[in-house]
Design a protein around this motif. Structure first.
Motif, PDB file in Angstrom:
ATOM      1  N   GLU A   1       0.660  -1.179  -0.038  1.00 53.57           N
ATOM      2  CA  GLU A   1       0.033  -0.009  -0.019  1.00 53.57           C
ATOM      3  C   GLU A   1       0.881   1.059   0.009  1.00 53.57           C
ATOM      4  O   GLU A   1       2.118   1.261   0.457  1.00 53.57           O
ATOM      5  N   TYR A   2       0.271   2.328  -0.534  1.00 53.07           N
ATOM      6  CA  TYR A   2       1.129   3.443  -0.629  1.00 53.07           C
ATOM      7  C   TYR A   2       0.716   4.740  -0.089  1.00 53.07           C
ATOM      8  O   TYR A   2      -0.751   5.101  -0.392  1.00 53.07           O
ATOM      9  N   VAL A   3       1.095   5.644   0.576  1.00 55.82           N
ATOM     10  CA  VAL A   3       0.480   6.945   0.912  1.00 55.82           C
ATOM     11  C   VAL A   3       1.741   8.066   0.762  1.00 55.82           C
ATOM     12  O   VAL A   3       2.834   7.829   1.081  1.00 55.82           O
ATOM     13  N   ASP A   4       1.337   8.998   0.157  1.00 56.90           N
ATOM     14  CA  ASP A   4       2.361  10.065  -0.097  1.00 56.90           C
ATOM     15  C   ASP A   4       2.092  11.371   1.150  1.00 56.90           C
ATOM     16  O   ASP A   4       0.720  11.498   1.166  1.00 56.90           O
ATOM     17  N   ALA A   5       3.176  11.614   2.007  1.00 56.09           N
ATOM     18  CA  ALA A   5       2.775  12.249   3.027  1.00 56.09           C
ATOM     19  C   ALA A   5       4.052  13.479   3.244  1.00 56.09           C
ATOM     20  O   ALA A   5       4.577  13.491   4.039  1.00 56.09           O
ATOM     21  N   PRO A   6       4.049  14.531   2.162  1.00 57.39           N
ATOM     22  CA  PRO A   6       5.035  15.401   2.001  1.00 57.39           C
ATOM     23  C   PRO A   6       4.861  16.413   3.439  1.00 57.39           C
ATOM     24  O   PRO A   6       3.817  16.625   3.874  1.00 57.39           O
ATOM     25  N   VAL A   7       5.900  17.030   3.810  1.00 54.51           N
ATOM     26  CA  VAL A   7       5.733  17.765   5.132  1.00 54.51           C
ATOM     27  C   VAL A   7       6.202  19.212   4.958  1.00 54.51           C
ATOM     28  O   VAL A   7       6.916  19.674   4.056  1.00 54.51           O
ATOM     29  N   SER A   8       5.771  19.926   6.033  1.00 55.47           N
ATOM     30  CA  SER A   8       6.137  21.259   6.090  1.00 55.47           C
ATOM     31  C   SER A   8       6.353  21.662   7.254  1.00 55.47           C
ATOM     32  O   SER A   8       5.723  21.134   8.325  1.00 55.47           O
ATOM     33  N   GLY A   9       7.604  22.721   7.817  1.00 52.37           N
ATOM     34  CA  GLY A   9       7.875  22.926   9.138  1.00 52.37           C
ATOM     35  C   GLY A   9       9.208  22.889   9.466  1.00 52.37           C
ATOM     36  O   GLY A   9       9.714  23.283  10.533  1.00 52.37           O
ATOM     37  N   GLY A  10      10.065  22.432   8.631  1.00 52.97           N
ATOM     38  CA  GLY A  10      11.506  22.592   8.594  1.00 52.97           C
ATOM     39  C   GLY A  10      12.198  21.596   9.628  1.00 52.97           C
ATOM     40  O   GLY A  10      11.465  20.644  10.551  1.00 52.97           O
ATOM     41  N   ASP A  11      13.352  21.830   9.990  1.00 51.71           N
ATOM     42  CA  ASP A  11      13.984  20.800  11.074  1.00 51.71           C
ATOM     43  C   ASP A  11      13.483  21.271  12.467  1.00 51.71           C
ATOM     44  O   ASP A  11      13.426  20.197  13.148  1.00 51.71           O
ATOM     45  N   VAL A  12      13.003  22.149  12.759  1.00 49.47           N
ATOM     46  CA  VAL A  12      12.379  22.416  14.068  1.00 49.47           C
ATOM     47  C   VAL A  12      11.172  21.606  14.153  1.00 49.47           C
ATOM     48  O   VAL A  12      10.960  20.900  15.293  1.00 49.47           O
TER      49      VAL A  12
END
Length: 288
Positions: free
Chosen positions: A113-124
């Protein structure tokens, strides 16, 4: 759960640490100096992406670009070669939404199964477990992914089918890039006019021009403090994905194209490893 984590960079290491500290068993790949802490915390190193998949119920990817994800998934010793039926792949990289649909098909064809879950918020955000996560996939697959995403992020939104998470990240990167450029132009005009940029930033914070970019990156520009953060070269990569996606969908992105050209100027001056707020240096003649 038995989790595989591939992509142990500035973002990946703290994200993986949050999973280990929540009690999950991690298998990782390509241990370097930065990621030795994961082994010290209990992660097991595997010699290949295929072996990571063999040992895992869920495989999480946090890689730099579309070709990296393609290689890790589809190489002879890649994740797909080691998938057991029902294994969930969660790609948290920022890659092409068009390529994502094809990669998901390959995983599905292998029984996963596959989910794409890109993020925002940086290293912090990665360190604090407060990332914003844009999710694409079936209801069932996303339901399996959510308990893990909750350990890494605070604002998690299921945007639609596979590829919808990556498409949303494209929108995010466009808006952030153009806002950084707008703040950089404003700060440049403030300095050229002889107005204190810090006072300008403070005055604008209560008005319609207020934004998180003005708050954080406006201060970086004032202080000339451009340690990353999120590197210019990676944001330029994301704008390349945005422009290619827009061409695929038949959309026009003139502002994005203009900021991409400015980022190219920064790369040509060897500023690619600086924070993306260093786009300001293109406007101030590189004096910052």
């Amino acid at each position: 759960m038995r989790i595989g984590f591939i992509g142990l960079g500035v973002m990946g290491v703290p994200m993986a640490l949050n999973l280990i500290r929540a009690g999950h068993d991690l298998t990782v790949h390509r241990i370097k100096e930065r990621s030795k802490v994961l082994v010290e915390e209990g992660a097991v190193a595997a010699p290949s992406a295929q072996e990571v998949a063999r040992r895992s119920e869920v495989v999480i990817l946090m890689l730099p670009d579309t070709p990296d994800v393609e290689q890790v998934l589809t190489a002879e010793d890649g994740v797909v070669a080691g998938l057991a039926p029902g294994t969930l792949v969660i790609d948290m990289s920022s890659i092409s939404p068009v390529a994502t649909v094809d990669l998901a098909r390959r995983v599905h064809d292998a029984g996963g199964e596959y989910v794409d879950a890109p993020v925002s918020g940086g290293d912090v955000g990665a360190r604090d477990g407060t990332l914003t996560i844009f999710v694409g996939g079936s209801d069932a697959a996303v339901g399996r992914a959510l308990p893990l995403l909750d350990l890494m992020g605070r604002t998690i939104t299921h945007m639609g089918p596979v590829g919808a998470g990556q498409a949303t990240k494209v929108v995010n990167q466009i808006i952030v890039a153009l806002t950084i450029e707008a703040v950089a132009e404003g700060m440049a005009v403030a300095e050229a006019s002889g107005i204190d940029p810090a006072t300008v930033r403070e005055a604008l914070s209560g008005g319609f021009a207020s934004s998180r970019v003005l708050e954080l990156h406006g201060q970086r520009m004032i202080d000339r403090a451009f340690e990353p953060g999120f590197r210019i070269r990676l944001h330029r990569k994301d704008l390349g994905i945005a422009l290619a996606s827009a061409e695929h969908y038949g959309a026009e992105l003139p502002g994005t194209a203009a900021v991409a050209r400015q980022m190219d100027q920064a790369l040509a001056r060897s500023w690619g490893e600086l924070d993306h707020s260093a786009l300001f240096r293109v406007l101030d003649g590189g004096h910052g």
